[in-house]
Design an enzyme around this catalytic site. Structure first.
Site, short mmCIF file in Angstrom:
data_model
loop_
_atom_site.label_atom_id
_atom_site.label_comp_id
_atom_site.label_asym_id
_atom_site.label_seq_id
_atom_site.Cartn_x
_atom_site.Cartn_y
_atom_site.Cartn_z
N SER A 112 87.59 43.46 49.49
CA SER A 112 87.70 44.00 50.84
C SER A 112 87.37 45.49 50.90
O SER A 112 87.81 46.27 50.06
CB SER A 112 89.13 43.78 51.34
OG SER A 112 89.28 44.31 52.63
N GLY A 166 87.64 51.58 40.59
CA GLY A 166 86.56 51.68 39.60
C GLY A 166 87.06 51.47 38.18
O GLY A 166 88.24 51.14 37.96
N CYS A 222 99.49 48.83 53.62
CA CYS A 222 99.49 49.68 54.81
C CYS A 222 100.84 50.36 54.97
O CYS A 222 101.88 49.71 54.81
CB CYS A 222 99.21 48.83 56.04
SG CYS A 222 99.32 49.80 57.54
N LYS A 257 86.10 43.48 55.22
CA LYS A 257 86.90 44.69 55.43
C LYS A 257 88.20 44.27 56.10
O LYS A 257 88.21 43.29 56.86
CB LYS A 257 86.17 45.56 56.47
CG LYS A 257 85.31 46.66 55.95
CD LYS A 257 84.73 47.38 57.17
CE LYS A 257 83.46 48.09 56.81
NZ LYS A 257 83.61 49.54 56.82
N GLY A 285 88.18 47.50 38.95
CA GLY A 285 87.22 48.03 37.99
C GLY A 285 86.23 47.01 37.45
O GLY A 285 85.56 47.29 36.46
N LEU A 296 90.86 52.68 56.72
CA LEU A 296 90.70 51.31 57.21
C LEU A 296 89.93 51.21 58.52
O LEU A 296 90.30 50.52 59.46
CB LEU A 296 92.07 50.62 57.28
CG LEU A 296 92.55 50.42 55.85
CD1 LEU A 296 93.94 50.92 55.67
CD2 LEU A 296 92.43 48.98 55.42
N ASN A 336 89.16 57.15 47.45
CA ASN A 336 88.79 57.00 48.86
C ASN A 336 90.01 57.04 49.75
O ASN A 336 91.11 56.66 49.36
CB ASN A 336 87.99 55.71 49.08
CG ASN A 336 88.87 54.53 49.46
OD1 ASN A 336 89.22 54.37 50.63
ND2 ASN A 336 89.25 53.74 48.47
N ALA A 337 89.75 57.56 50.95
CA ALA A 337 90.76 57.51 52.01
C ALA A 337 89.98 57.25 53.29
O ALA A 337 89.85 58.10 54.16
CB ALA A 337 91.53 58.81 52.09
C1 FMN Z 1 85.73 52.50 49.85
C2 FMN Z 1 86.80 51.47 49.67
C3 FMN Z 1 87.34 50.84 50.78
C4 FMN Z 1 88.34 49.86 50.62
N1 FMN Z 1 88.83 49.23 51.73
C5 FMN Z 1 89.77 48.24 51.58
C6 FMN Z 1 90.21 47.49 52.69
O1 FMN Z 1 89.77 47.67 53.83
N2 FMN Z 1 91.16 46.54 52.46
C7 FMN Z 1 91.66 46.26 51.22
O2 FMN Z 1 92.50 45.36 51.08
N3 FMN Z 1 91.21 46.93 50.13
C8 FMN Z 1 90.29 47.90 50.29
N4 FMN Z 1 89.82 48.57 49.17
C9 FMN Z 1 90.34 48.23 47.84
C10 FMN Z 1 89.41 47.26 47.11
O3 FMN Z 1 89.28 46.04 47.80
C11 FMN Z 1 89.93 46.99 45.68
O4 FMN Z 1 91.20 46.38 45.74
C12 FMN Z 1 90.03 48.25 44.84
O5 FMN Z 1 88.97 49.14 45.12
C13 FMN Z 1 90.06 47.97 43.33
O6 FMN Z 1 88.90 47.29 42.91
P1 FMN Z 1 87.58 48.03 42.30
O7 FMN Z 1 88.08 48.94 41.23
O8 FMN Z 1 86.72 46.93 41.81
O9 FMN Z 1 86.99 48.80 43.43
C14 FMN Z 1 88.82 49.55 49.32
C15 FMN Z 1 88.27 50.20 48.21
C16 FMN Z 1 87.27 51.15 48.36
C17 FMN Z 1 86.69 51.81 47.14
#
Ligand code: FMN
Length: 306
Positions: free
Chosen positions: A23, A218, A131, A47, A245, A75, A71-72
């Site tokens: 997401s 990551g 949230c 998303k 990651g 949502l 990131n921030a």
């Molecule tokens: C830019 C960005 C936006 C994200 N937006 C959401 C989101 O809207 N809802 C959610 O449940 N997780 C969100 N995440 C978290 C990711 O779904 C995931 O749980 C997290 O990044 C860890 O996985 P990764 O290391 O493969 O990125 C977001 C992550 C990133 C980097």
């Protein structure tokens, strides 16, 4: 056609392979369709969707860190109605769509879940429990077992669709949170969301993000996510979707071995929009090399020292 059976069942969602996109990192899917045939994936997670459209936080909202990213985004999303009207119909009928549900109040989560469940195209829901709950002074739903229970109960009542709960890693005991969700009727768990983090520009002495704090994702978080997936998988009987990651098949296979039935690729899609498809192909190749006929047989096969 693959000789390996890659199909898995994620809490009632039938997936053609165990790889989904995470997401918030894959838009609404359509953005990535030019790079990757989405039917090669087990599915996509949208998303996080709210009742009303959200604009998100002020920039800078993203920053690179060593081994990951902060990131921030806040949502940002088009809202549930625009998603159902414009985004969902644009996806091929064979793409498995899991819709991420989000809100600042429990009733909002339930209402978003209700509306999404009315669409046949939504294969399942993923509740984003990361949230802040305004009424509780900003603590995340997923950080308090009572709040989390209340949230899952409300969404469970609002929908009969397969229900995944996405856990926050910003807790002391992930096993406790996993048990709470299982007890309230969740069909599966997704973990982990981003880890709360901070980075600073030493020239300006300012935080790199306007929001000050952000979520770390990551490669840097992979071993933490793997530890949490393993602990959660030992605590509950419902399936787990591992996140954190993952950028290669090797990464994903580690999660399967540690008890994840499926995985999600997040930040890696920013570097390589084809990453999730390559992970799926690599899993099949690994299974073939190891003489596995069903990928499901690999799940939870971690060999522990005696
Ligand atoms: C830019 C960005 C936006 C994200 N937006 C959401 C989101 O809207 N809802 C959610 O449940 N997780 C969100 N995440 C978290 C990711 O779904 C995931 O749980 C997290 O990044 C860890 O996985 P990764 O290391 O493969 O990125 C977001 C992550 C990133 C980097």
């Amino acid at each position: 056609m693959s000789d390996v059976d890659l199909r898995v069942d994620l809490g009632g969602i039938a997936l053609r392979n165990p790889v989904l996109t995470a997401s918030g990192t894959f838009g609404y899917g359509t953005e990535f369709a030019p790079f990757l045939d989405l039917r090669r994936l087990g599915g996509i997670v949208t998303k996080s969707l709210t009742l009303e459209p959200r604009g998100g936080n002020l920039p800078p909202r993203i920053a690179e860190t060593r081994g990951g990213m902060l990131n921030a985004i806040g949502l940002e999303n088009v809202g549930v109605e625009a998603f159902l009207r414009e985004k969902l119909p644009a996806l091929h009928a064979d793409v498995v769509v899991v819709a991420s549900v989000f809100g600042t109040e429990i009733e909002h989560y339930a209402e978003v879940a209700r509306r999404l469940s009315a669409s046949e195209r939504v294969a399942g829901l993923e509740v984003n429990a990361s949230c802040p709950h305004v009424k509780s002074g900003g603590i995340e739903f997923g950080q308090n077992p009572n709040l989390l229970a209340e949230l899952v109960r409300a969404v469970r009542r609002a929908s009969t669709r397969p229900l995944l709960v996405k856990l926050s890693p910003n807790v002391t005991s992930i096993a406790e949170m996993a048990r709470v969700c299982e007890g309230e009727g969740a069909d599966a768990l997704s973990l982990i969301n981003t880890l709360q983090a901070l980075d600073v520009d030493i020239e300006t002495r300012r935080p790199v993000l306007h929001n000050v704090l952000g979520g770390l994702s990551g490669p840097a978080i992979l071993p933490i996510a793997l530890r949490m997936v393993w602990q959660a998988s030992r605590a509950v009987a419902i399936p787990i979707c591992g996140i954190g990651g993952i950028g290669t098949a090797e990464d994903a296979i580690k999660f399967l071995i540690c008890g994840a039935t499926a995985v999600q690729v997040g930040t890696a899609s920013y570097l390589n929009p084809m990453a999730a498809g390559e992970v799926a192909d690599g899993i099949a190749e690994y299974a073939r090399r190891h003489g596995l006929t069903r990928i499901a047989d690999l799940v939870g096969t971690l060999e522990l020292p005696r």
